[in-house]
Design an enzyme around this catalytic site. Sequence first.
Site, mmCIF file in Angstrom:
data_model
loop_
_atom_site.group_PDB
_atom_site.id
_atom_site.type_symbol
_atom_site.label_atom_id
_atom_site.label_comp_id
_atom_site.label_asym_id
_atom_site.label_seq_id
_atom_site.Cartn_x
_atom_site.Cartn_y
_atom_site.Cartn_z
ATOM 1 N N TYR A 1 1.017 -1.483 -0.072
ATOM 2 C CA TYR A 1 -0.027 0.226 -0.323
ATOM 3 C C TYR A 1 0.573 1.340 0.332
ATOM 4 C CZ TYR A 1 -3.787 2.756 1.460
ATOM 5 O OH TYR A 1 -5.199 3.716 1.229
ATOM 6 N N ALA B 1 3.485 1.463 -1.539
ATOM 7 C CA ALA B 1 4.531 1.334 -2.123
ATOM 8 C C ALA B 1 3.652 2.348 -3.252
ATOM 9 C CB ALA B 1 5.124 0.056 -2.936
#
Length: 270
Positions: A155, A157
């Site tokens: 998430y 990233a």
Amino acid sequence: MQGIQGEVFFVTGGAQGVGFAVAQAIGTAGGAVAIADISEAGVQAAVERLAQQGIRARGDVLDVRDGVATRDVVARIEQDLGPLAGLVPCAGITRTRPAESMDEDAWRDVLDINVTGTFYSCQAAGRVMLERERGVIVTIASITSFGGQPGRVNYAASKWAVAGMTKSLAVEWGGRGIRVNAVGPNAVDTPMLRKGVPERFVDDIMCDRTPLGRVARAEEIASVVLFLLSDSASYINGAVIPVDGGLTAGFLTHRQGRDYASTALEHARA
């Protein structure tokens, strides 16, 4: 609101949560809104709710990972409602896992929907708005666009990628009449939060470390999105605006920032 009244906007992930709140805010301000979501039942229910409020709305079932289908939806929106003036790509998911044991599906699904889906939506809407040299996009970043979280490497990233995408599109398209900005919410009281995060964690960690002492309501995020869509934000481009109750304003906070975390300050307070 100037820049909203009579204009057409496209909201992905619009069947519930922040997406629905954004669609409702646009409609209340006098805009027409097209929502898309992967849930057919959710789309139908959302469009009915909007129509009951006198909002001009239409809905499509869409998997935002399909670029061709996304372009087709944009074409239908323009045919049925008129020229597209703005986009809010709200479709997004989270899959919490420890990094060392995160499986390929948990990684891929989050990146595909949150990043690739957002890009396909921006690309499809951007193409038609660039032809008219006029339009606005507000993406949904996160507080996790500014830092990391354990168990959410996928998430984090994806939301750093959304922030970078927002800035890149703002630079590339700003001179061609398209403003692109993002909001970065803290935790929002939506079905995704309540389904994925234990209530004890929400109260003891999230609210404790947020200076305002609570999670956001979806309508509070939508109001900032609406401002960025409007002409009132006509000189804001490439910004990622935290809407986080003060969470990212500091660090090492506890009890909504009332812990002084210093012996000298604690003595001075006494």
